[in-house]
Design a protein around this motif. Structure first.
Motif, mmCIF file in Angstrom:
data_model
loop_
_atom_site.group_PDB
_atom_site.id
_atom_site.type_symbol
_atom_site.label_atom_id
_atom_site.label_comp_id
_atom_site.label_asym_id
_atom_site.label_seq_id
_atom_site.Cartn_x
_atom_site.Cartn_y
_atom_site.Cartn_z
ATOM 1 N N ALA A 27 17.493 67.038 65.485
ATOM 2 C CA ALA A 27 16.597 67.104 66.594
ATOM 3 C C ALA A 27 16.160 68.258 67.606
ATOM 4 C CB ALA A 27 17.367 65.461 67.394
ATOM 5 N N LEU A 28 17.209 68.756 68.097
ATOM 6 C CA LEU A 28 17.214 69.824 68.488
ATOM 7 C C LEU A 28 15.802 70.808 68.001
ATOM 8 C CD1 LEU A 28 20.453 70.871 68.951
ATOM 9 C CD2 LEU A 28 18.862 70.079 70.816
ATOM 10 N N ILE A 29 15.514 71.016 66.602
ATOM 11 C CA ILE A 29 14.310 71.447 66.130
ATOM 12 C C ILE A 29 13.119 71.009 66.645
ATOM 13 C CG2 ILE A 29 13.176 72.175 63.946
ATOM 14 C CD1 ILE A 29 15.792 72.955 62.524
ATOM 15 N N VAL A 30 12.996 69.547 66.686
ATOM 16 C CA VAL A 30 12.108 69.033 66.791
ATOM 17 C C VAL A 30 12.040 68.674 67.951
ATOM 18 C CG1 VAL A 30 11.135 66.718 66.756
ATOM 19 C CG2 VAL A 30 11.970 66.913 64.791
ATOM 20 N N ARG A 31 12.496 68.952 69.159
ATOM 21 C CA ARG A 31 12.296 68.686 69.925
ATOM 22 C C ARG A 31 11.291 70.530 71.141
ATOM 23 N NH1 ARG A 31 17.340 66.989 73.991
ATOM 24 N NH2 ARG A 31 18.010 69.114 73.532
ATOM 25 N N SER A 32 12.472 71.485 70.212
ATOM 26 C CA SER A 32 11.679 73.059 71.150
ATOM 27 C C SER A 32 10.509 72.418 70.427
ATOM 28 C CB SER A 32 12.328 73.914 70.214
ATOM 29 O OG SER A 32 12.897 74.097 68.806
ATOM 30 N N ARG A 34 8.620 70.389 69.765
ATOM 31 C CA ARG A 34 7.243 69.400 70.608
ATOM 32 C C ARG A 34 7.056 70.419 71.995
ATOM 33 N NH1 ARG A 34 9.589 64.149 71.398
ATOM 34 N NH2 ARG A 34 9.478 64.204 68.718
ATOM 35 N N ARG A 35 8.678 71.070 72.573
ATOM 36 C CA ARG A 35 8.403 71.958 73.971
ATOM 37 C C ARG A 35 7.119 72.679 73.691
ATOM 38 N NH1 ARG A 35 13.287 73.457 74.893
ATOM 39 N NH2 ARG A 35 14.038 70.764 75.620
ATOM 40 N N SER A 36 7.251 73.417 72.516
ATOM 41 C CA SER A 36 6.293 74.563 72.499
ATOM 42 C C SER A 36 4.307 74.065 71.803
ATOM 43 C CB SER A 36 6.904 75.709 71.171
ATOM 44 O OG SER A 36 7.135 75.255 69.975
ATOM 45 N N ARG A 37 5.059 73.239 71.591
ATOM 46 C CA ARG A 37 3.282 73.088 71.243
ATOM 47 C C ARG A 37 2.564 72.056 72.854
ATOM 48 N NH1 ARG A 37 3.830 68.669 67.737
ATOM 49 N NH2 ARG A 37 4.654 69.887 65.770
ATOM 50 N N ALA A 38 3.635 71.912 73.439
ATOM 51 C CA ALA A 38 3.081 71.039 74.551
ATOM 52 C C ALA A 38 2.800 72.670 75.550
ATOM 53 C CB ALA A 38 4.067 70.620 75.543
ATOM 54 N N GLU A 39 3.468 73.941 75.955
ATOM 55 C CA GLU A 39 3.250 74.650 76.350
ATOM 56 C C GLU A 39 2.484 75.514 75.836
ATOM 57 O OE1 GLU A 39 4.208 77.798 78.989
ATOM 58 O OE2 GLU A 39 5.007 75.941 79.124
ATOM 59 N N GLN A 40 1.816 75.715 74.600
ATOM 60 C CA GLN A 40 0.544 75.645 73.973
ATOM 61 C C GLN A 40 -0.710 75.292 74.321
ATOM 62 O OE1 GLN A 40 1.345 75.832 70.074
ATOM 63 N NE2 GLN A 40 0.055 77.867 69.779
ATOM 64 N N GLU A 41 -1.118 73.922 74.318
ATOM 65 C CA GLU A 41 -1.739 73.390 74.572
ATOM 66 C C GLU A 41 -1.814 73.432 76.233
ATOM 67 O OE1 GLU A 41 -4.543 70.826 74.727
ATOM 68 O OE2 GLU A 41 -3.834 71.388 73.357
ATOM 69 N N ARG A 42 -0.919 73.386 77.100
ATOM 70 C CA ARG A 42 -1.212 73.727 78.645
ATOM 71 C C ARG A 42 -1.983 75.058 78.978
ATOM 72 N NH1 ARG A 42 1.545 76.000 82.192
ATOM 73 N NH2 ARG A 42 2.805 76.955 81.041
ATOM 74 N N ARG A 43 -1.059 76.099 78.104
ATOM 75 C CA ARG A 43 -1.902 77.789 77.888
ATOM 76 C C ARG A 43 -3.526 77.358 77.708
ATOM 77 N NH1 ARG A 43 1.190 80.506 74.856
ATOM 78 N NH2 ARG A 43 3.380 79.553 75.817
ATOM 79 N N HIS A 44 -4.141 77.041 76.279
ATOM 80 C CA HIS A 44 -4.747 76.818 76.061
ATOM 81 C C HIS A 44 -5.956 76.175 77.209
ATOM 82 C CE1 HIS A 44 -8.553 76.145 73.135
ATOM 83 N NE2 HIS A 44 -8.263 74.821 73.408
ATOM 84 N N GLN A 45 -5.415 74.788 77.951
ATOM 85 C CA GLN A 45 -6.581 74.374 78.552
ATOM 86 C C GLN A 45 -6.548 74.993 80.017
ATOM 87 O OE1 GLN A 45 -7.820 71.576 79.317
ATOM 88 N NE2 GLN A 45 -6.686 70.990 76.645
ATOM 89 N N GLU A 46 -5.157 75.993 80.294
ATOM 90 C CA GLU A 46 -5.674 77.492 81.092
ATOM 91 C C GLU A 46 -6.893 78.179 81.175
ATOM 92 O OE1 GLU A 46 -1.447 78.665 81.893
ATOM 93 O OE2 GLU A 46 -0.882 76.695 83.083
ATOM 94 N N THR A 47 -6.811 78.351 80.059
ATOM 95 C CA THR A 47 -8.041 79.878 80.003
ATOM 96 C C THR A 47 -9.244 79.153 79.348
ATOM 97 O OG1 THR A 47 -5.855 80.675 77.791
ATOM 98 C CG2 THR A 47 -8.107 80.830 77.625
ATOM 99 N N LEU A 48 -9.637 77.702 79.222
ATOM 100 C CA LEU A 48 -10.698 76.710 78.774
ATOM 101 C C LEU A 48 -11.146 76.998 80.967
ATOM 102 C CD1 LEU A 48 -10.626 73.911 76.740
ATOM 103 C CD2 LEU A 48 -11.627 76.060 77.015
ATOM 104 N N ARG A 49 -9.428 76.354 81.690
ATOM 105 C CA ARG A 49 -10.261 76.233 83.049
ATOM 106 C C ARG A 49 -10.986 77.236 83.349
ATOM 107 N NH1 ARG A 49 -5.801 74.822 85.064
ATOM 108 N NH2 ARG A 49 -5.729 72.666 84.046
ATOM 109 N N ALA A 50 -9.911 78.749 82.925
ATOM 110 C CA ALA A 50 -10.935 80.079 83.833
ATOM 111 C C ALA A 50 -11.616 80.605 83.099
ATOM 112 C CB ALA A 50 -9.463 81.075 83.022
#
Length: 59
Positions: A27-32, A34-50
């Motif tokens: 459960a801990l591995i899956v949660r971490s 998922r969190r890193s994937r969401a963080e990566q997606e957010r960074r990607h969106q910020e890059t596209l916006r920039a």
């Protein structure tokens, strides 16, 4: 030496403990992950916006 009910109970309790630990670790591995994937997606969106803002300011 026969197997007593106490031995059986001990083995069952140990098995349940091991299963609980394994489930918790998974459960801990899956949660971490998922969190890193969401963080990566957010960074990607910020890059596209920039990039979009950069393109619109160049015009």
């Amino acid at each position: 030496m026969g197997i007593s009910p106490a031995h059986i109970a001990l083995v069952v309790v140990l098995l349940l403990l091991v299963i609980a630990v394994v489930v918790t670790v998974i459960a801990l591995i899956v949660r971490s992950a998922r969190r890193s994937r969401a963080e990566q997606e957010r960074r990607h969106q910020e890059t596209l916006r920039a990039i979009r803002e950069q393109g619109s300011s160049d015009r």
